[in-house]
Design a protein around this motif. Sequence first.
Motif, PDB file in Angstrom:
ATOM      1  N   ALA A  53     -67.798 -34.442 -57.975  1.00  0.00           N
ATOM      2  CA  ALA A  53     -68.875 -34.139 -58.902  1.00  0.00           C
ATOM      3  C   ALA A  53     -70.300 -33.746 -57.693  1.00  0.00           C
ATOM      4  CB  ALA A  53     -69.604 -34.742 -59.858  1.00  0.00           C
ATOM      5  N   GLY A  54     -70.660 -32.679 -58.167  1.00  0.00           N
ATOM      6  CA  GLY A  54     -71.403 -32.647 -58.035  1.00  0.00           C
ATOM      7  C   GLY A  54     -72.528 -33.756 -57.002  1.00  0.00           C
ATOM      8  N   THR A  55     -73.513 -33.585 -56.042  1.00  0.00           N
ATOM      9  CA  THR A  55     -74.676 -34.495 -55.666  1.00  0.00           C
ATOM     10  C   THR A  55     -75.460 -34.994 -56.889  1.00  0.00           C
ATOM     11  OG1 THR A  55     -74.584 -34.059 -53.220  1.00  0.00           O
ATOM     12  CG2 THR A  55     -76.206 -35.673 -54.259  1.00  0.00           C
ATOM     13  N   GLU A  56     -76.138 -34.112 -57.088  1.00  0.00           N
ATOM     14  CA  GLU A  56     -77.012 -33.984 -57.804  1.00  0.00           C
ATOM     15  C   GLU A  56     -76.594 -34.763 -59.642  1.00  0.00           C
ATOM     16  OE1 GLU A  56     -79.140 -31.140 -59.397  1.00  0.00           O
ATOM     17  OE2 GLU A  56     -79.716 -29.827 -57.576  1.00  0.00           O
ATOM     18  N   LEU A  57     -75.332 -34.436 -59.566  1.00  0.00           N
ATOM     19  CA  LEU A  57     -74.614 -35.677 -61.567  1.00  0.00           C
ATOM     20  C   LEU A  57     -74.642 -37.221 -60.645  1.00  0.00           C
ATOM     21  CD1 LEU A  57     -72.153 -32.916 -62.515  1.00  0.00           C
ATOM     22  CD2 LEU A  57     -74.535 -34.551 -64.050  1.00  0.00           C
ATOM     23  N   LEU A  58     -74.126 -37.297 -59.366  1.00  0.00           N
ATOM     24  CA  LEU A  58     -74.169 -38.281 -58.771  1.00  0.00           C
ATOM     25  C   LEU A  58     -75.082 -39.077 -58.993  1.00  0.00           C
ATOM     26  CD1 LEU A  58     -70.910 -37.800 -56.595  1.00  0.00           C
ATOM     27  CD2 LEU A  58     -70.633 -38.700 -58.675  1.00  0.00           C
ATOM     28  N   ALA A  59     -76.420 -39.127 -58.863  1.00  0.00           N
ATOM     29  CA  ALA A  59     -77.204 -39.526 -58.398  1.00  0.00           C
ATOM     30  C   ALA A  59     -77.107 -40.826 -57.355  1.00  0.00           C
ATOM     31  CB  ALA A  59     -77.562 -39.967 -60.062  1.00  0.00           C
ATOM     32  N   GLY A  60     -76.838 -40.538 -56.412  1.00  0.00           N
ATOM     33  CA  GLY A  60     -76.542 -41.825 -55.067  1.00  0.00           C
ATOM     34  C   GLY A  60     -75.742 -42.656 -55.162  1.00  0.00           C
ATOM     35  N   ARG A  61     -74.862 -42.213 -55.785  1.00  0.00           N
ATOM     36  CA  ARG A  61     -73.580 -42.973 -55.836  1.00  0.00           C
ATOM     37  C   ARG A  61     -72.915 -42.795 -55.158  1.00  0.00           C
ATOM     38  NH1 ARG A  61     -73.802 -42.228 -62.098  1.00  0.00           N
ATOM     39  NH2 ARG A  61     -74.264 -43.664 -63.226  1.00  0.00           N
ATOM     40  N   THR A  62     -72.241 -44.052 -54.229  1.00  0.00           N
ATOM     41  CA  THR A  62     -71.235 -43.404 -53.398  1.00  0.00           C
ATOM     42  C   THR A  62     -69.963 -44.551 -53.463  1.00  0.00           C
ATOM     43  OG1 THR A  62     -72.290 -45.475 -51.979  1.00  0.00           O
ATOM     44  CG2 THR A  62     -73.507 -43.321 -52.039  1.00  0.00           C
ATOM     45  N   GLY A  63     -68.923 -43.948 -52.522  1.00  0.00           N
ATOM     46  CA  GLY A  63     -67.592 -45.032 -53.244  1.00  0.00           C
ATOM     47  C   GLY A  63     -66.755 -44.752 -53.917  1.00  0.00           C
TER      48      GLY A  63
END
Length: 305
Positions: free
Chosen positions: A170-180
């Motif tokens: 997913a694009g960075t904006e969709l992930l809203a800061g999620r990591t891992g």
Amino acid sequence: MLFRQLEYFVALARERHFARAAKSCYVSQPALSEALRKLEHELGVPLVRRGHTFEGLTPEGERLVLWARRILADRDALEHEVAALQTGLTGELRIGVIPAASSTVALLTDPFCVEHPLVRVRLETKLRSLDIVERIRRYELDAGIIYAQGVDTSGLTRTPLYTERHVLLAGTELLAGRTGTITWAEALEMPMCLLHKEMRGRQLLDEALAGRGLRAAPQIETDSVVALLAHVSTGRWACVVPQPWLRTLPAPAGVRVLALDDPVVSAEIVLVTAAGEPGSVLAKALVTTAGAADLDAVLGEPAPG
């Protein structure tokens, strides 16, 4: 009885049409028909239901075509064995591959061809696991790369290749800061594009989600991983793909990869070959290559993006 007669018989069973069968055997239609009549006379049973056109095989023909395929496969195996003793392996190796493994099969065929440079390899990469298994049993394929789950492989040899795990793109904006990692419940809230429901990879995904009371309802479905990546690259969509695909088709710019859990969706990919002896020397050589390739290690999951 001549091998040529059996070849014509098998070709007719495959093509279901006299003219196409004759063309595939590079003979005239009258020559093929006459050879089949002689074969019927020698065997003492009718093999073909004839009318103005081909109407199918008789019950005896349906049974005996299995023997014809086996005899021709054994002849080919004998010729390959003799050639291997003299000059090394030669001939054609026919491999059926599920679409999910079309991006990883080169990790097997490349070292095989390096080791056996006189062997030609023909890949068919749009087959279902069930179709591959049936075609190996009919001696139309020498080997197959399939999903281990949900397919009856009795009478075949299974060689484990690797474990396929699904990841989220997913694009960075969709992930809203999620990591891992991300849970499926969280992922399914995003605008989703997925493989369509007729593909086994999607079915495995749906089965795993159903066990958690979850259901995927993508707005876009496709039979192409390339199409999935193209949609994700717009930044407006998320998709789920088998992680091994990313070795050949890296995530587009601006797209991140997260591991999916709760549940973890994975599937075993295996190599299947006929189990009979003496068997195909080409298939046995491929199994040897698969054992040395250690694809599970090569396709080890990268750190999430």
